[in-house]
Design an enzyme around this catalytic site. Sequence first.
Site, short mmCIF file in Angstrom:
data_model
loop_
_atom_site.label_atom_id
_atom_site.label_comp_id
_atom_site.label_asym_id
_atom_site.label_seq_id
_atom_site.Cartn_x
_atom_site.Cartn_y
_atom_site.Cartn_z
CE LYS A 206 -3.08 2.61 3.18
NZ LYS A 206 -3.93 2.57 4.40
CG ASP B 124 -5.49 7.82 4.87
OD1 ASP B 124 -6.49 8.40 4.38
OD2 ASP B 124 -5.57 6.80 5.58
CE LYS C 254 -6.26 8.69 8.40
NZ LYS C 254 -6.73 7.58 9.23
CG ASP D 290 -1.74 5.31 4.95
OD1 ASP D 290 -1.52 4.28 5.61
OD2 ASP D 290 -2.88 5.61 4.51
CG ASP E 123 -9.58 7.23 7.37
OD1 ASP E 123 -8.59 7.21 6.62
OD2 ASP E 123 -9.53 7.47 8.60
CD GLU F 243 -6.75 5.00 2.91
OE1 GLU F 243 -7.66 5.10 3.74
OE2 GLU F 243 -5.55 4.83 3.22
NE ARG G 275 -10.55 -1.58 4.99
CZ ARG G 275 -10.98 -1.76 6.23
NH1 ARG G 275 -12.07 -2.47 6.46
NH2 ARG G 275 -10.32 -1.24 7.26
N1 BES Z 1 -3.92 4.55 7.12
C1 BES Z 1 -4.97 4.27 8.01
C2 BES Z 1 -4.59 3.30 9.11
C3 BES Z 1 -3.65 3.82 10.17
C4 BES Z 1 -4.13 4.60 11.19
C5 BES Z 1 -2.34 3.47 10.15
C6 BES Z 1 -3.28 5.04 12.17
C7 BES Z 1 -1.48 3.90 11.12
C8 BES Z 1 -1.96 4.69 12.13
C9 BES Z 1 -6.14 3.64 7.27
O1 BES Z 1 -6.33 4.05 5.96
C10 BES Z 1 -7.37 4.01 8.03
O2 BES Z 1 -7.63 5.16 8.15
N2 BES Z 1 -8.07 3.02 8.55
C11 BES Z 1 -9.21 3.24 9.32
C12 BES Z 1 -10.21 2.17 8.98
C13 BES Z 1 -11.57 2.40 9.55
C14 BES Z 1 -12.21 3.60 8.90
C15 BES Z 1 -12.37 1.16 9.33
C16 BES Z 1 -8.82 3.16 10.80
O3 BES Z 1 -7.97 2.34 11.14
O4 BES Z 1 -9.34 3.94 11.57
ZN ZN Z 2 -7.49 5.82 5.79
ZN ZN Z 3 -4.57 4.68 4.97
#
Ligand code: BES
Ligand code: ZN
Ligand code: ZN
Length: 500
Positions: A261, A266, A273, A284, A343, A345, A347
């Site tokens: 990825k 992000d 966020k 990210d 968010d 994204e 996946r």
């Molecule tokens: N890039 C983030 C995951 C992340 C968050 C990595 C904090 C490292 C530190 C990912 O794209 C994301 O935002 N995931 C969300 C998923 C949720 C919306 C189901 C998350 O983890 O909050």
């Molecule tokens: Zn995200």
């Molecule tokens: Zn992300």
Amino acid sequence: MVTVKVEKAKIDQKQTSLLAIGLFEGDLDFTQSKELDPTVFASIKETLENKEFRGTFGSSILIYTLGKGPMKKIMLVGLGKRDKFTDEGARLCAGKAAQKAKELGVKEFSILQFSTLDEGLVEAMVEGVILALYCFDRYKESKESPAKVEEVTILINSDSPKFQSVADKAALVVDTVNFARDIGNLPPNDCPPAQMSSLALSLAQEYGMKARVIDRYEMENMGMAGIVAVGKGSNNPPKLIILEYSGISDPAQKPYLLVGKAVTFDTGGISIKPGEKMDEMKFDKCGGCTVLAVMRAVASMKLAVNVVGIIPSVENMPSSTSYRPGDIIRMYNGKTVEVLNTDAEGRMILADALAYGIATYSPKAVIDIATLTGAAIIALGANVAALVGTNKQLTDRLRKLAEKTGEKMWELPLYDEFYEQIKSTFADIKNIGGRPGGAITAAAFLSNFVNGLPWVHIDIAGVAWTQDGTHEKSYNPKGATGFGVRTLVKLLMEEEKQPN
Ligand code: BES
Ligand code: ZN
Ligand code: ZN
């Protein structure tokens, strides 16, 4: 770049500005001590007798030789208890010595082999030194330490040339870890998807790999709607980067497929966020950086394996052109996804990259690596990556290798129940599964796109960069860690030895 030499030497003859000597706790004797100048030896002895230094793991003390002997200074480094000493311990202590040497401003230093000589020890010591000396200062007008360490010698008690070749190979791998760190640390304004792709193209040219970059319009035509949807909100268009390394010409040898990825920033998109720590979302892209680096290592070692690396790269931004919660996207493999949170994204882009890679290359096994979920940090903290997969053999192999490399990984279970959490009312699946088991439901989502192949997903959200909760390691300076490069390279090296 620092060079590391391995040399058989008597320590009473080694001209060096600093000699690091490791000592075990409760066992403060070192075999070559008799070779030291008697005055220097007496000075060390007094330091030990006064209990100013006890050999506690990671401790250190400097001793000046005042012209008595070929080394200007000696640094004692505590190795902790002898029976608890591992390769990771050697990596950390060598890193510690290198860190101190850098602080002292020396251009060159030497380290005496820490314990019984074997290949694992030499490898770990080289890794610790080179990783610890990494410094990302290209954006600093005034450099913190103008003098850089340029040369390190590991003094060993053997003159077998095999140890220099072990050291050279280890150096090559950790130089690529530092390459992954260099890209990971780039600020998002200097590393949009187009920059990721031009870095990949120059890498391919330098190391003789096949490369292809698929741009936004081509992706639209090909049906990669997941990547296109996520990339739509940004003026920096998405790229799908593909690198092919072929170390075996036999067409029957299926490749390994690595997918990383690379979200260059992000923001969360429309499901934006919170502002706090949003800057960290430049990291990210670290999964993609790991895949780039692994490809570089494999190609420069000319390993006898076939590997395909695919890196979907996008910037996730909120705008009038962004994808939205409620959108339904028909993905590359035909499955439909209801977007409930923009968010989630990672996946979306991995799904298309996985399905495309599998359809195009019919790989023998698939590994993806991604900063995918905050939930992985909730589950395992900021020092352990989550493994989730459909193939026990592959997962176990990775976990075991990770124990050796110190890149800690632990498996989470992909039980059938988790699939219920991602069922959608209006589409085949939805892109979020609620808070419970968030790292696993993300993997359950991805498994819809791997077509039943042996597959492991590595969630590096907690470990890709130093963050809240990170356990400090001498060999991990602040910022991107390059996590996963060493373990994945080891897996492919093992594969070269015993293809199955
Ligand atoms: N890039 C983030 C995951 C992340 C968050 C990595 C904090 C490292 C530190 C990912 O794209 C994301 O935002 N995931 C969300 C998923 C949720 C919306 C189901 C998350 O983890 O909050
Ligand atoms: Zn995200
Ligand atoms: Zn992300």
